[in-house]
Design an enzyme around this catalytic site. Structure first.
Site, mmCIF file in Angstrom:
data_model
loop_
_atom_site.group_PDB
_atom_site.id
_atom_site.type_symbol
_atom_site.label_atom_id
_atom_site.label_comp_id
_atom_site.label_asym_id
_atom_site.label_seq_id
_atom_site.Cartn_x
_atom_site.Cartn_y
_atom_site.Cartn_z
ATOM 1 N N GLU A 35 -8.254 -7.330 -5.841
ATOM 2 C CA GLU A 35 -9.902 -7.113 -5.622
ATOM 3 C C GLU A 35 -9.763 -7.153 -4.326
ATOM 4 O O GLU A 35 -10.472 -6.382 -3.471
ATOM 5 C CB GLU A 35 -10.871 -7.870 -6.225
ATOM 6 N N CYS A 197 -16.302 16.363 -12.680
ATOM 7 C CA CYS A 197 -17.112 16.619 -13.222
ATOM 8 C C CYS A 197 -16.874 17.046 -14.829
ATOM 9 O O CYS A 197 -17.176 16.921 -15.669
ATOM 10 C CB CYS A 197 -18.731 17.259 -13.268
ATOM 11 N N CYS A 200 -15.093 14.459 -17.395
ATOM 12 C CA CYS A 200 -16.160 13.188 -17.201
ATOM 13 C C CYS A 200 -16.786 12.384 -18.143
ATOM 14 O O CYS A 200 -17.658 13.744 -19.033
ATOM 15 C CB CYS A 200 -16.946 13.154 -16.144
HETATM 16 S S1 SF4 Z 1 -20.170 10.588 -12.988
HETATM 17 FE FE1 SF4 Z 1 -18.762 12.197 -13.661
HETATM 18 S S2 SF4 Z 1 -20.706 14.323 -13.941
HETATM 19 FE FE2 SF4 Z 1 -21.685 12.220 -12.542
HETATM 20 S S3 SF4 Z 1 -21.198 13.595 -10.366
HETATM 21 FE FE3 SF4 Z 1 -19.539 11.619 -11.473
HETATM 22 S S4 SF4 Z 1 -17.692 12.827 -12.290
HETATM 23 FE FE4 SF4 Z 1 -19.473 14.292 -11.709
#
Ligand code: SF4
Length: 349
Positions: A35, A197, A200
């Site tokens: 860490e 994304c 994600c």
């Molecule tokens: S949390 Fe997930 S959906 Fe939101 S910006 Fe980050 S990668 Fe994209």
């Protein structure tokens, strides 16, 4: 468990990294060292440093008993040397006050040098399986984007809001996996630029993703112009191909590391140039800039070939003649290491 933590845990089970060196034995010592190294430093950079460090200091006692020069030698190249010095101090405190075992409690962990709330949370969650939250750079990025939290995350009001959200999201069970999952999600999916994304697990409810405003989160640090300081570094090279180094004071920049003797301005000579060292030739090298978080340091290296009559300065323990052809295991500031390498490559050396 909330949808949030469920989604993160399911994603980690299928896609998360589980082969990083510090994930192979989730002991408090291993979590602590990794860490600290991962603060401000990328995983790929940390891996070889971590492996070398663990081979030399396999446990708290080995670290506590080591010479600080050897600890800083293992830190050379990682930057932010206060981290290395604090690790050493904290290891001594753990041996003296906790019989060599890292404390279990977050408050006690936070009393140790260099351990902040997030590092304490990581040790408590990953090694001791306690419901403790962490808020490192990766987690801050995920949370600010997911909730659409504006402002610089280091600003006290923004930070307090993030801690509050973070603590409410941290599950009671599978907390070790969840903690690793959040760090991994930030490092591999919700990356600084071009986050993934489409893969994600949080995309369905992510504010930044749905409002097409990812580049606004996390908010940037308010801009400030860094001041510039000047220093001359004197590379005194003797006939035996050794260069004189001076141990810096334990606190301040490059505290406890070895560096060249300095003066604020290149025309001044360093304080040690008394009768025992006679300069035979001197040449100024091109200026190099080293940037700290709070100022730029413009360094003028001055190469002096010297003849030494006697070695009186060596008695203090603060000076050493560093052999260019046989580097020593001591902690060196980054620009000093680079200049020593350049000196060693000079024709005739
Ligand atoms: S949390 Fe997930 S959906 Fe939101 S910006 Fe980050 S990668 Fe994209």
């Amino acid at each position: 468990m909330s949808d949030f933590s469920d989604n993160v845990l399911n994603w980690f089970a299928r896609h998360g990294r589980k082969d990083l060196p510090w994930q192979q034995e989730l002991s408090p010592y291993v979590v602590w060292i990794s860490e600290i190294m991962l603060q401000q430093t990328q995983v790929v950079t940390v891996i070889p440093f971590f492996n070398r460090f663990m081979a030399t200091f396999p446990n708290v006692k080995a670290l506590a008993n080591a010479d600080i020069d050897l600890v800083l030698h293992h830190w050379t190249g990682l930057g932010y040397y206060a981290r290395g010095r604090n690790l050493h101090k904290a290891a001594k405190a753990i041996v003296n006050d906790y019989d060599g075992n890292l404390p279990v409690n977050v408050e006690q962990l936070c009393q140790l040098p260099g351990i902040g709330k997030s590092t304490a949370g990581a040790i408590a969650a990953i090694a001791y399986k306690q419901q403790a939250a962490i808020l490192d750079g990766n987690v801050k990025r995920v949370l600010t984007r997911f909730h659409g939290i504006a402002g610089w995350p280091e600003h006290s009001a923004v930070k307090a809001r993030l801690w509050q959200l973070d603590e409410s999201l941290t599950p009671e069970i599978k907390v070790a996996q969840y903690t690793q999952a959040m760090m991994d999600l930030g490092a591999t999916v919700c990356t600084r630029t071009k986050p993934g994304c489409d893969r994600c697990p949080l995309s369905e409810k992510c504010v930044a993703h749905h409002t097409d405003s990812i580049d606004q989160y996390p908010g940037r640090r308010p801009k400030k112009i860094l001041p510039v300081k000047q220093v001359a570094m004197y590379m005194l090279q003797n006939k035996r191909n050794e260069v004189l180094l001076q141990k810096r004071p334990p606190t301040g920049i490059w505290g406890g590391l070895w560096s060249f003797p300095e003066a604020d301005c290149p025309s001044e000579e360093p304080a040690l140039l008394d009768d025992s060292i006679e300069v035979e030739s001197s040449s100024k090298w091109p200026e190099v800039r080293h940037t700290f978080s709070h100022y730029h340091l413009d360094i003028t290296p001055v190469h002096n070939k010297v003849r030494c009559q006697k070695n009186t300065i060596m008695d203090s323990g603060r000076w050493l003649w560093y052999p260019l052809d046989k580097p020593l295991e001591v902690g060196l500031a980054a620009p000093v290491k680079k200049l020593l390498r350049q000196l060693a490559q000079q024709p005739g050396n």
